[in-house]
Design a protein around this motif. Structure first.
Motif, short mmCIF file in Angstrom:
data_model
loop_
_atom_site.label_atom_id
_atom_site.label_comp_id
_atom_site.label_asym_id
_atom_site.label_seq_id
_atom_site.Cartn_x
_atom_site.Cartn_y
_atom_site.Cartn_z
N UNK A 1 0.85 -1.20 0.00
CA UNK A 1 0.00 0.00 0.00
C UNK A 1 0.88 1.24 0.00
N UNK A 2 0.44 2.27 -0.70
CA UNK A 2 1.24 3.48 -0.85
C UNK A 2 0.95 4.48 0.27
N UNK A 3 2.00 5.05 0.86
CA UNK A 3 1.78 6.12 1.82
C UNK A 3 1.55 7.44 1.08
N UNK A 4 0.83 8.34 1.72
CA UNK A 4 0.73 9.69 1.21
C UNK A 4 2.10 10.35 1.43
N UNK B 1 1.43 15.77 -1.62
CA UNK B 1 1.91 15.64 -2.99
C UNK B 1 1.47 14.33 -3.65
N UNK B 2 1.15 13.33 -2.85
CA UNK B 2 0.67 12.05 -3.40
C UNK B 2 -0.44 11.49 -2.52
N UNK B 3 -1.30 10.71 -3.15
CA UNK B 3 -2.39 10.06 -2.42
C UNK B 3 -1.89 8.77 -1.79
N UNK B 4 -2.40 8.48 -0.61
CA UNK B 4 -2.04 7.25 0.08
C UNK B 4 -2.50 7.29 1.52
N UNK C 1 -7.03 8.04 4.28
CA UNK C 1 -6.56 7.98 2.88
C UNK C 1 -6.62 9.41 2.36
N UNK C 2 -5.46 10.02 2.18
CA UNK C 2 -5.38 11.43 1.81
C UNK C 2 -4.59 11.62 0.53
N UNK C 3 -4.78 12.78 -0.08
CA UNK C 3 -4.03 13.13 -1.27
C UNK C 3 -4.18 14.60 -1.56
N UNK C 4 -3.43 15.10 -2.54
CA UNK C 4 -3.54 16.50 -2.90
C UNK C 4 -4.89 16.78 -3.57
N UNK D 1 -8.27 12.58 -6.40
CA UNK D 1 -9.27 11.53 -6.33
C UNK D 1 -9.20 10.72 -5.05
N UNK D 2 -8.40 11.17 -4.08
CA UNK D 2 -8.24 10.41 -2.84
C UNK D 2 -9.57 10.21 -2.12
N UNK D 3 -10.42 11.23 -2.12
CA UNK D 3 -11.72 11.11 -1.44
C UNK D 3 -12.59 10.05 -2.08
N UNK D 4 -12.49 9.90 -3.39
CA UNK D 4 -13.30 8.90 -4.09
C UNK D 4 -12.72 7.50 -3.92
N UNK D 5 -11.42 7.41 -3.71
CA UNK D 5 -10.76 6.12 -3.58
C UNK D 5 -10.70 5.63 -2.14
N UNK D 6 -11.02 6.51 -1.18
CA UNK D 6 -10.78 6.16 0.22
C UNK D 6 -11.52 4.91 0.69
N UNK D 7 -12.75 4.70 0.26
CA UNK D 7 -13.50 3.53 0.74
C UNK D 7 -12.79 2.24 0.35
N UNK D 8 -12.43 2.12 -0.91
CA UNK D 8 -11.75 0.90 -1.37
C UNK D 8 -10.35 0.77 -0.78
#
Length: 163
Positions: A76-79, A88-91, A107-110, A114-121
């Motif tokens: 899994x990628x860290x922010x 600067x990056x989502x994670x 799950x955060x990102x700049x 799209x971090x907010x849309x990806x956070x659930x998954x």
């Protein structure tokens, strides 16, 4: 990233600079840290039916570090943030949880990532990794309906020398 331990290896918590391009050294260090964590479990959780299935006392004393090792070792990628603190990056991003010994996973990102849309998954992926390693994981909604995880050691996981 946390450098207070002085061990040379610093697990990614999502608040550090963007990780350097993979050269194999980072992934080898992450793999070694994860294998070490499992070995500590085998050696210290001898009273449990599945010693590798519950966090060791060391993990319960440093839960953010332990959760960071688990998540990073799973791929899994860290922010990341830049020098001014902007994402600067989502994670994933780890912080102190609501309860003592707990960890908050977001799950955060700049903006625009799209971090907010990806956070659930993505949080579901984080939860699966942590549950498999014996952590108790609960999903919550916070401010602006953003989801986050609260991660804690399982009830009854405390050993006689845990305080």
């Amino acid at each position: 990233m946390d450098t207070e331990h002085g061990s040379g290896f610093v697990p990614a918590t999502g608040d550090g600079p963007m990780a350097p391009a993979p050269d194999g050294k980072r992934s080898a260090s992450v793999r070694t840290a994860f294998e070490g964590m499992l070995q500590i479990r085998r050696l210290t959780n001898t009273g449990h039916a599945d010693p590798q299935g519950v966090p060791a006392p060391w993990e319960r004393q440093q839960p953010i570090r332990a959760v960071a090792i688990a998540l990073e070792s799973s791929g899994l990628a860290p922010s990341a943030v830049d020098g001014s603190g902007l994402r600067t990056t989502a994670g994933y991003r780890l912080g102190q949880g609501e309860s003592p010994g707990g960890v908050r996973v977001e799950w955060l990102g700049p903006p625009g990532s799209g971090a907010a849309h990806a956070e659930e998954a993505e949080l579901a992926r984080c939860a699966a990794v942590l549950r498999e390693l014996g952590w108790t994981v609960l999903l919550y909604r916070g401010a602006r309906r953003r989801r986050f995880l609260e991660v804690e050691p399982p009830a009854g996981a405390r050993g006689p020398n845990d305080g």
